[in-house]
Each structure stands twice: as C-alpha cells, then as structure tokens.
Design a protein around this motif. Structure first.
Motif, PDB file in Angstrom:
ATOM      1  N   GLN A   1      -6.222   1.541 -14.063  1.00 22.40           N
ATOM      2  CA  GLN A   1      -6.845   1.827 -12.778  1.00 22.40           C
ATOM      3  C   GLN A   1      -5.891   2.665 -11.943  1.00 22.40           C
ATOM      4  O   GLN A   1      -4.688   2.697 -12.215  1.00 22.40           O
ATOM      5  CB  GLN A   1      -7.233   0.544 -12.044  1.00 22.40           C
ATOM      6  CG  GLN A   1      -6.080  -0.349 -11.651  1.00 22.40           C
ATOM      7  CD  GLN A   1      -6.540  -1.679 -11.075  1.00 22.40           C
ATOM      8  OE1 GLN A   1      -6.537  -2.691 -11.774  1.00 22.40           O
ATOM      9  NE2 GLN A   1      -6.926  -1.680  -9.804  1.00 22.40           N
ATOM     10  N   LYS A   2      -6.406   3.335 -10.929  1.00 21.97           N
ATOM     11  CA  LYS A   2      -5.581   4.186 -10.082  1.00 21.97           C
ATOM     12  C   LYS A   2      -4.532   3.351  -9.368  1.00 21.97           C
ATOM     13  O   LYS A   2      -4.799   2.237  -8.928  1.00 21.97           O
ATOM     14  CB  LYS A   2      -6.447   4.927  -9.062  1.00 21.97           C
ATOM     15  CG  LYS A   2      -7.419   5.930  -9.667  1.00 21.97           C
ATOM     16  CD  LYS A   2      -6.701   7.130 -10.233  1.00 21.97           C
ATOM     17  CE  LYS A   2      -7.681   8.196 -10.707  1.00 21.97           C
ATOM     18  NZ  LYS A   2      -6.992   9.383 -11.248  1.00 21.97           N
TER      19      LYS A   2
ATOM     20  N   GLU B   1      -3.239   3.571  -6.493  1.00 17.39           N
ATOM     21  CA  GLU B   1      -3.523   3.246  -5.099  1.00 17.39           C
ATOM     22  C   GLU B   1      -4.271   1.924  -4.968  1.00 17.39           C
ATOM     23  O   GLU B   1      -4.090   1.202  -3.988  1.00 17.39           O
ATOM     24  CB  GLU B   1      -4.331   4.367  -4.442  1.00 17.39           C
ATOM     25  CG  GLU B   1      -3.512   5.626  -4.189  1.00 17.39           C
ATOM     26  CD  GLU B   1      -4.385   6.767  -3.686  1.00 17.39           C
ATOM     27  OE1 GLU B   1      -4.128   7.261  -2.576  1.00 17.39           O
ATOM     28  OE2 GLU B   1      -5.318   7.148  -4.416  1.00 17.39           O
ATOM     29  N   SER B   2      -5.074   1.581  -5.949  1.00 17.89           N
ATOM     30  CA  SER B   2      -5.768   0.288  -5.930  1.00 17.89           C
ATOM     31  C   SER B   2      -5.017  -0.752  -6.756  1.00 17.89           C
ATOM     32  O   SER B   2      -5.071  -1.952  -6.462  1.00 17.89           O
ATOM     33  CB  SER B   2      -7.202   0.435  -6.459  1.00 17.89           C
ATOM     34  OG  SER B   2      -7.210   0.893  -7.800  1.00 17.89           O
ATOM     35  N   TYR B   3      -4.295  -0.302  -7.774  1.00 17.02           N
ATOM     36  CA  TYR B   3      -3.582  -1.220  -8.672  1.00 17.02           C
ATOM     37  C   TYR B   3      -2.496  -2.000  -7.938  1.00 17.02           C
ATOM     38  O   TYR B   3      -2.395  -3.230  -8.059  1.00 17.02           O
ATOM     39  CB  TYR B   3      -2.968  -0.421  -9.827  1.00 17.02           C
ATOM     40  CG  TYR B   3      -2.097  -1.223 -10.760  1.00 17.02           C
ATOM     41  CD1 TYR B   3      -2.659  -2.158 -11.629  1.00 17.02           C
ATOM     42  CD2 TYR B   3      -0.710  -1.041 -10.792  1.00 17.02           C
ATOM     43  CE1 TYR B   3      -1.870  -2.886 -12.509  1.00 17.02           C
ATOM     44  CE2 TYR B   3       0.083  -1.766 -11.662  1.00 17.02           C
ATOM     45  CZ  TYR B   3      -0.496  -2.684 -12.519  1.00 17.02           C
ATOM     46  OH  TYR B   3       0.295  -3.410 -13.380  1.00 17.02           O
ATOM     47  N   ASN B   4      -1.681  -1.308  -7.163  1.00 12.89           N
ATOM     48  CA  ASN B   4      -0.547  -1.950  -6.512  1.00 12.89           C
ATOM     49  C   ASN B   4      -0.979  -3.092  -5.591  1.00 12.89           C
ATOM     50  O   ASN B   4      -0.450  -4.211  -5.687  1.00 12.89           O
ATOM     51  CB  ASN B   4       0.259  -0.902  -5.744  1.00 12.89           C
ATOM     52  CG  ASN B   4       1.704  -1.283  -5.583  1.00 12.89           C
ATOM     53  OD1 ASN B   4       2.321  -1.757  -6.516  1.00 12.89           O
ATOM     54  ND2 ASN B   4       2.246  -1.072  -4.396  1.00 12.89           N
ATOM     55  N   PRO B   5      -1.955  -2.886  -4.686  1.00 11.49           N
ATOM     56  CA  PRO B   5      -2.410  -4.006  -3.852  1.00 11.49           C
ATOM     57  C   PRO B   5      -3.015  -5.147  -4.659  1.00 11.49           C
ATOM     58  O   PRO B   5      -2.856  -6.317  -4.296  1.00 11.49           O
ATOM     59  CB  PRO B   5      -3.463  -3.357  -2.930  1.00 11.49           C
ATOM     60  CG  PRO B   5      -3.117  -1.911  -2.911  1.00 11.49           C
ATOM     61  CD  PRO B   5      -2.579  -1.614  -4.282  1.00 11.49           C
ATOM     62  N   GLU B   6      -3.711  -4.821  -5.756  1.00 11.71           N
ATOM     63  CA  GLU B   6      -4.316  -5.867  -6.576  1.00 11.71           C
ATOM     64  C   GLU B   6      -3.252  -6.745  -7.221  1.00 11.71           C
ATOM     65  O   GLU B   6      -3.417  -7.966  -7.336  1.00 11.71           O
ATOM     66  CB  GLU B   6      -5.218  -5.248  -7.646  1.00 11.71           C
ATOM     67  CG  GLU B   6      -6.504  -4.636  -7.108  1.00 11.71           C
ATOM     68  CD  GLU B   6      -7.383  -5.656  -6.424  1.00 11.71           C
ATOM     69  OE1 GLU B   6      -7.860  -6.584  -7.101  1.00 11.71           O
ATOM     70  OE2 GLU B   6      -7.576  -5.547  -5.195  1.00 11.71           O
TER      71      GLU B   6
ATOM     72  N   ASN C   1       0.816  -1.221   0.000  1.00 11.72           N
ATOM     73  CA  ASN C   1       0.000   0.000   0.000  1.00 11.72           C
ATOM     74  C   ASN C   1       0.842   1.259   0.000  1.00 11.72           C
ATOM     75  O   ASN C   1       0.355   2.350   0.219  1.00 11.72           O
ATOM     76  CB  ASN C   1      -0.930   0.011   1.210  1.00 11.72           C
ATOM     77  CG  ASN C   1      -0.174   0.049   2.528  1.00 11.72           C
ATOM     78  OD1 ASN C   1       1.030  -0.196   2.554  1.00 11.72           O
ATOM     79  ND2 ASN C   1      -0.885   0.329   3.610  1.00 11.72           N
TER      80      ASN C   1
END
Length: 609
Positions: free
Chosen positions: A457-458, A460-465, A11
């Motif tokens: 995708q943003k 902030e959500s891409y990295n955790p996914e 995150n």
C-alpha cells in the motif's frame, strides 16, 4: 518538553522521516501537483554553465511555502515547506557538520563550540562578518531566534536546556539542566533562521518560557498552531545559495548564488538545479545524464544501467535498513521470543538485501539494534561474544518453533494457538527496496511451511496504519541515519512505531511492552535507551548501549533484515569534474545526516567539469 525520543509523527513523509530519525532509503512519496520531471534547458556539457544538477522532492508554491522552521535535527517539518533535506543546508547553513569517521566537527556558521568544564553550559562562537541574503548581519540573536522557534516546535533539545542567552553578537550560550551526549548536535546542526522573519514568534516563545509555561500548556499549543500557519513571503538565506521564486516550476527548482552567503566565494558552482520527484521520476533523468547526483533508492537493474552509462555508484553507509515488524498485540504466535529467534535463523538476510538493493543491501550481522559499522565502537570484545549472530539455520529454527509450541503437519506449520501459520506481510508498495525485501521474506518463510500473503500500500497510508496497529507483519525501518549516536537507532527500533510514540496517532504500533525479562534479569528498555543518550560520560553511555543491545539481540522485538548502503549515481566529467573519492573519510557520513557531497560543494572540493 518532549523526551529526545519523542520526535516523529506518524504522518511524516518517508524521506523526512529519514532526516528526523534517519529512517532508511530514498524512495517514492506522492507529492501533490507533481508533474513529470523535464530536462534542463541549458547546454551544460563540460561544466561551462557552472550548474550542478541534483534531484530531490520539493513542494512548489502555493501548496509549498517558505516557513523553514528551526530544524532539521530532531524536529518534524513544517508541513509542505518548499525544500527539505541535504540541499536545504546550501540555503540555511548550520553551525557545523559532523565527520562520522573522524568524530569531529567541521564548523560552518560557528567558529568554535564547547562545553564548560562543569558541563553546565554549551557555548557557540559565531564567525564575524556573517550576513543574510538581504545584507543584514547574522548574529547570535538569530541563533536565539532559531532555538526559541525550536521550543515552539517541541524540539527535544529543550529537554536538556534550562535557558539560552546571547552575551554578545557572536556568542550563543545554552544553559543545561541535564547535559546530553547529543545536545551539541542538536544545536550545531540547527539551520539558523533570521530574526527579521521569525523574531516576533521567538519573542512570544521567550515570554512563555519566562512565565514557566510548558510545551503542553494551552498558550504553547496556541503558539505552535500560529507558527505552523505562518507563511513568510520570502526565504532569507545564510548559505551560498538562495531561492528565486521565479525559478520554481513543478519539475525543477533553481538555487541561485547568494553573494552575501557563507562560503559563497568558495563554492565553484553558479547554480544548483534540483529535479523534483522520487525514484520513478528521477531514474529517466539519470539515464539521460541530466542528473549529476541522486540519493534515491534505485533498483539493482537501474543501478546496472547507470553504471553502463558512465555513472560511478557511491555506497556510503546509511546506518539503517528494513526490518520485519511484528504486531505483538495481534499476532500471539510470536509472543514467545523463541519464535522470533526462529525467524532470525530462517531469513537469509544477505539474500533479501541482494534482491532489494544488489551490492548496497548487506545482511545484518550482529542483530544488535544499531549499525554493524558502529557496533565494535560501542560494545567491548567480551560483550560482542555474547551477541547471537543468527546465521541461517533452518534446523535450529524448527527446534525453536517446536519448543515455543508450534507444530508442523503435511509441510505446513500451525501456531501454538492451533491456527494455520497464515499471516499478511505489509509494506509500502511505492518503495522498491522495501517491496522487494517484503516479497523475498514472504517467499523464504513460505518455502519453510508458513503462509505469508504480501500486501502493498502507499506509504502515506501505510505509516499511520502501522502506528494504529492495523497490520500483522510489516516491513519498516530499523536504525538511524541522521544521528551517529546509537540512542537514536534504539529509539527508531523501539519507540517510533511502538507504544511510546505511536500513541500520538491513537494506537500502540507494534505493541511491544518495554519492561522486559531477559536472561540477565528484568530491564526497562525505555529507561535504558533514554539513559544511553544522556550525560557526557562515554563509559556510562557504552554500558547502557550494551545493555540495550544485548536485550535487543535476545528478544528481537523486530527482525533487522539488511543494512542499506547508498547506491547513489554520480556523473563525472560533464558538469562536475570529480566527486569525492570512495576512500575519502567523509564518505562514511550518512547521506541524510551530514551529506558528504554537500560538504564537498561547500568547500569547493567538488567543482565544475
């Protein structure tokens, strides 16, 4: 204590990720409460105001806070700290900066540093007369505090440290249990923090270490939680500038002169004004010449406009860039290394780099897992000849795919599993360079008969996914721009978004198993990479680096696309007389590692216009 590779949570923000593991270029990350940047009010033409105008994201209080922590090297940040990145070194000075081409230390708070002959200790001698912004002496006790706080933060430095001591006010000694090639960097690049603010927390850490408590103990975890919740009322500075809370707005942060700070007399500027935001926010301010220097990931069109407007473009190497990641758990079509090699032969890496970053995107040549700039320094001429360059060759790619069980019919490919070669390629839509790279790779592979659908995708959500394994193909980072040792590039390639580190986010990332079979036999890549950063025997390090590079080049767990060079606009003759020349050896420094402009500000080379 964590291994040296275990250093980046999923995150973390992208820009901070560059600093922890050196991952990539500067681009857009959403910042809560970020307002559009506005122009500076002073009439600052001709350098009369003594202001230097930079641009970098910061977190305005009360969302942002003043808990600096003991970083930055090898540590995740304290979430929402006011100001991270290169400019923070103007507030909290490190022990030194490393010159990447000369391969030597330039000392700041430290006067000297050395290993003992038997490599059992690393000693730092601090300069005499150092003071904090509150006028109190800066001594080795503060270095002790810094390193104890790093223990609280699970610093990888402590994987090599047995204990620390301060035999006198100017001397800090780290006793080493396993000397590492990068321990000097961990210690000297630490931003020293003051005992007055952090001493109580440091004392608690020292007591736990004395009791034999490890980082995984419940006591250490509780202390870590207490530390992360700590909110100092002010920032006590050691560098030539300090933070005035009254001069923080949502759009700009002003650093004022710290009369007690190290090199305060040598720095020629009176103030540093930093504009908040990422590429979309900062580009208009560059256009209007309100910014003297920016490290953001500007598009080729923006860069051209800046050049036409009078900016010079600096192009320091970043020692990293975007790569094509494959979810090896989900996309079995590329389980055979020949299919991955085919991708390397198919993708025109120079084209992808030019589309994304113009002259600053250079197609990867050696495909060795770390920067082409560094490869000849670490791999012998004979072993260089063993590396496959994967020059564009569609015929070779088609042959390899067929050998791997792929079939082509009606101009479209089917996988060995009998499915249409349809894949979703994901990337962070808010990063112009990675987005352009992803779209271009998709276009190239679609032209060859595969069917890739881009998905942005943003971040902030891409990295955790990605870490959770929720992707098929994706654009992410290879290499490391924070650390000059290849160990960190391999860690970025093979650990961060893979099983060793992605498990911290509850997933397997790209799911590439690191015990592998190569043409030279079976290899444990995790062991080889970790060993490449241990010890001080350079010949042994080169042996492990070469082993890792040859295996990477053959197996291609990820497909490096291009190496990113800075496209940093600098404005001369207005507020700043001259920046460093392109020929200055310090321009080989990575901007997110040992920033050459910060070095120029600190030694007075960069002065008002």
């Amino acid at each position: 204590m964590v291994d040296m590779a275990d250093i980046a949570p999923s995150n973390i923000s992208r820009r901070r990720l560059f600093q922890v593991m050196g991952l990539g270029t500067a681009a857009a990350v959403g910042i809560p409460g970020l307002a559009a940047c506005s122009k500076a009010e002073p009439d600052d033409e001709g350098g009369k105001s003594g202001e230097f105008h930079g641009a970098y994201p910061f977190n305005k209080p009360p969302t942002g806070h003043f808990n600096r922590g003991g970083g930055p090297i090898g540590l995740a940040p304290v979430a929402m700290y006011l100001l991270d990145g290169p400019y923070s070194d103007l507030v909290h000075s490190p022990g030194g900066y490393w010159e990447w081409e000369a391969r030597k230390w330039v000392y700041y708070l430290a006067e000297s540093a050395e290993f003992s002959k038997d490599l059992s200790t690393f000693t730092v001698k601090l300069r005499t007369g150092l003071k904090w912004s509150n006028g109190k002496p800066l001594t080795s006790a503060d270095y002790m505090t810094t390193m104890y706080v790093q223990w609280i933060q699970n610093s990888p430095a402590w994987a090599s440290i047995e204990k620390i001591e301060a035999p006198d006010k100017q001397t800090f000694v780290a006793h080493l249990k396993s000397p590492a090639a990068i321990i000097d960097r961990y210690i000297l690049k630490s931003s020293v923090i003051d005992t007055g603010t952090y001493g109580e927390l440091a004392d608690k850490a020292a007591a736990l270490i004395e009791q034999g408590k490890g980082a995984d103990s419940k006591e250490a975890k509780a202390l870590n939680k207490e530390f992360n919740a700590f909110r100092p009322k002010e920032i006590i500075a050691s560098g030539p500038f300090m933070v005035d809370p009254k001069l923080i707005t949502s759009s700009q942060l002003t650093l004022v002169k710290n009369k007690h700070g190290y090199r305060a007399d040598e720095v020629k500027f009176k103030k540093i004004i930093l504009f908040n935001g990422e590429t979309p926010d900062v580009a208009p301010l560059v256009e209007s010449k309100d910014v003297d220097y920016a490290t953001h990931g500007f598009t080729p069109a923006q860069e051209k406009s800046f050049s036409n407007g009078g900016y010079r473009i600096m192009r320091p190497p970043n020692y990293s860039g975007p790569a094509l990641f494959i979810n090896h758990d989900k996309v079995k079509a590329f389980s055979d290394k020949r299919a991955r090699q085919a991708l390397a032969y198919l993708i025109k890496r120079d084209q992808a780099g030019a589309v994304a970053l113009g002259d600053s995107g250079k197609g990867v040549k050696y495909m060795a897992g770390f920067s082409d700039v560094q490869v000849p320094d670490w791999i012998s001429g004979d072993d260089l000849g063993k590396l496959t360059m994967y020059e564009h060759d569609p015929d070779k790619a088609e042959k390899l795919l067929i050998e791997a069980g792929w079939k082509k019919s009606g101009g479209k490919w089917k996988t060995p599993q009998g499915n249409d070669a349809k894949f979703v390629i994901s990337y962070p839509s808010d990063f112009a360079d990675w987005s352009a790279c992803g779209d271009n790779v998709a276009d190239q592979l679609n032209e060859f008969g595969m069917q890739l659908t881009p998905k942005g995708q943003k971040f902030e959500s891409y990295n955790p996914e990605v870490d959770k394994g929720n992707f098929e193909l994706g654009i992410h980072q290879w290499g490391a721009s924070q650390h000059p040792h290849p160990h960190f590039s391999f860690a970025a390639d093979l650990f961060i978004h893979n099983i060793p580190i992605a498990r911290n986010a509850g997933g397997r990332g790209m799911g590439f198993e690191l015990k592998v079979k190569t043409e030279d036999g079976e290899i444990d890549l995790e062991k080889v990479v970790n060993e490449s950063g241990r010890g001080l025997n350079e010949a042994e390090q080169k042996k492990n680096v070469t082993t890792a590079a040859l295996a990477f080049n053959e197996l291609l767990p990820i497909i490096p696309i291009f190496e990113r060079y800075g496209n940093n606009p600098v404005l001369e003759g207005r507020r700043v007389k001259k920046f460093l020349a392109d020929s200055d050896p310090r321009m080989k420094n990575a901007p997110y590692g040992d920033n050459a402009v910060i070095m120029g500000l600190l030694d007075g080379t960069i002065s008002p216009g």
